[in-house]
Design a protein around this motif. Sequence first.
Motif, PDB file in Angstrom:
ATOM      1  N   GLU A  13       0.893  -1.379   0.094  1.00  0.00           N
ATOM      2  CA  GLU A  13      -0.125  -0.082  -0.055  1.00  0.00           C
ATOM      3  C   GLU A  13       0.795   1.284   0.073  1.00  0.00           C
ATOM      4  O   GLU A  13       0.649   2.288  -0.965  1.00  0.00           O
ATOM      5  CB  GLU A  13      -0.878   0.040   1.401  1.00  0.00           C
ATOM      6  CG  GLU A  13      -2.079   0.991   1.040  1.00  0.00           C
ATOM      7  CD  GLU A  13      -3.247   0.513   1.977  1.00  0.00           C
ATOM      8  OE1 GLU A  13      -3.755   1.171   2.825  1.00  0.00           O
ATOM      9  OE2 GLU A  13      -3.633  -0.844   1.937  1.00  0.00           O
ATOM     10  N   CYS A  16       2.245   1.793  -3.574  1.00  0.00           N
ATOM     11  CA  CYS A  16       1.433   2.304  -4.336  1.00  0.00           C
ATOM     12  C   CYS A  16       0.970   3.653  -4.108  1.00  0.00           C
ATOM     13  O   CYS A  16       0.664   4.579  -4.947  1.00  0.00           O
ATOM     14  CB  CYS A  16      -0.134   1.458  -4.414  1.00  0.00           C
ATOM     15  SG  CYS A  16       0.133   0.067  -4.940  1.00  0.00           S
ATOM     16  N   ASN A 242      -4.545   2.960  -4.183  1.00  0.00           N
ATOM     17  CA  ASN A 242      -6.046   2.583  -3.662  1.00  0.00           C
ATOM     18  C   ASN A 242      -6.686   3.696  -2.701  1.00  0.00           C
ATOM     19  O   ASN A 242      -6.703   3.678  -1.626  1.00  0.00           O
ATOM     20  CB  ASN A 242      -5.762   1.338  -3.006  1.00  0.00           C
ATOM     21  CG  ASN A 242      -7.430   0.753  -2.444  1.00  0.00           C
ATOM     22  OD1 ASN A 242      -8.122   1.131  -3.207  1.00  0.00           O
ATOM     23  ND2 ASN A 242      -7.279  -0.120  -1.474  1.00  0.00           N
ATOM     24  N   SER A 243      -7.042   4.631  -3.457  1.00  0.00           N
ATOM     25  CA  SER A 243      -7.750   5.951  -2.652  1.00  0.00           C
ATOM     26  C   SER A 243      -8.496   6.814  -3.492  1.00  0.00           C
ATOM     27  O   SER A 243      -8.310   6.860  -4.710  1.00  0.00           O
ATOM     28  CB  SER A 243      -6.438   6.822  -2.122  1.00  0.00           C
ATOM     29  OG  SER A 243      -7.000   8.127  -1.533  1.00  0.00           O
TER      30      SER A 243
END
Lengths: 282, 282
Positions: A13, A16, A242-243
Amino acid sequence: MAKLRHNAGMNREIHCDLPIGVFDSGVGGLTVLKAIQEALPNENLVYLGDTARLPYGTKSPVSIERYATQAAAKLQEQGIKALVVACNTASAVALAALRAQMDDVPVIGVIGPGAAAAVEARPAGKHLVLATEATVGLGAYRIAIAERDPVAEVREQACEMLVSLAEEGWSNGEIARAIVRRYLDEATVAVPDTIILGCTHFPLLKDTIQDVADDDIVVVDSASTTARVVREVLERGALRRNSDSPGLLRLLATDGATRFARVGGQFLGRELSHRDVELVDL
Amino acid sequence: MAKLRHNAGMNREIHCDLPIGVFDSGVGGLTVLKAIQEALPNENLVYLGDTARLPYGTKSPVSIERYATQAAAKLQEQGIKALVVACNTASAVALAALRAQMDDVPVIGVIGPGAAAAVEARPAGKHLVLATEATVGLGAYRIAIAERDPVAEVREQACEMLVSLAEEGWSNGEIARAIVRRYLDEATVAVPDTIILGCTHFPLLKDTIQDVADDDIVVVDSASTTARVVREVLERGALRRNSDSPGLLRLLATDGATRFARVGGQFLGRELSHRDVELVDL
């Protein structure tokens, strides 16, 4: 084991969340940055313009490769998950060297995507590439198009004055049209099917070029195709952030924050202040 | 004692045989070199063009000073008896730093001579200076003219497109005229008495500028005045070479010997081959 897997997940995470690094000799690459922002609004981005040594287009391949690898090293130091070489000249000269240097960080140039876009627009077509001296000297588009469409015809034309037109903010009007017309006249007797904007400065001149060229000539800009390739590369490598929050943008330059803000604002399509630009040494 | 004096005489002769160093960001300074060759045909000359980092005109003062002092150090290493800063931008930004660096080697810039020539041509006149962004940003000509003629009026206009016009070899014709006209329109409402060519690229455009400007405007080029100042400085320092043989010329560049030869030939007014140009690192 559970802990390790948890950590691996955390690390992924964090990884990314790292920005995509975008690099150009100056401000022209902001046209590519803008396309990436539009295609991938949640990605963090860091842009480096090597304004202390621009333009690259009239320099020798040895110097261009040295400059490009130094710029990439600076972005690598900041931590990036992918590198976009948003400069046709650096893509033409230094892509292999940059891939060797960046280990497992994917490196995306603009010439492959530009060639792909032209071939897609007009298969078996006649393509006219407008680019810098260095890009033309290496036949970079000729090679990239031949790989994708062996029957295509390619003509390459060096157009240094278009770089200064874009930098001066004289992208429209009679002077811009006269200069574009002269280069088109010098380039070719036959009418091409596409005109490829083979320098990241040239999208600013797209309307003028389309205006001077015949209506049925497709003017191909590599910015949006490059953004598509960046998205594919991130997805293939499971590197998408991933946001839902908008990505952050940092702007770095090696010289002249005030000039970068003034000229860069035209490329990015919004006002910039010199306080938006961090100066770095390479 | 006799021996010592003999040696001192020898040393002085050797010292006078040393070349005059001439330095520019690229090839534009060759217009100044040519004027020096014409005025002082027996002097040895060494020219250094910092083509790896040109143009200086859009860079920040900090970078320009760093580049200029590195170039001067390279010429100092070769052994020179005087240094001519044949670049308006470097003269505007770095002359004090260069004088401090070069110890007792005299350093001659182009802005003082250019200002003197304009004041001489039109005392108490209205002067329009065409120059690079950096030179205009520092008000270099405004200051140099005020020192010589406090009642003169000075207007300075940045003209980056004229640099590329000269480099592209498009110094004449309709496009060149349109660009010159636009800058003159932007610069001034009142008609000036002189137009000062405040960048060593611009003498190539002298005919076009004179053509566009009113007939009674004097177009001032600092090259020949600089050559006159160089002669005076050498004579004052008893540094003239004592020989009837033509001086030798060495050309050094930091990048791109082929391009240097092609573009430089236009400035020097004769054919150059890339074999005439030695590449050096700064």
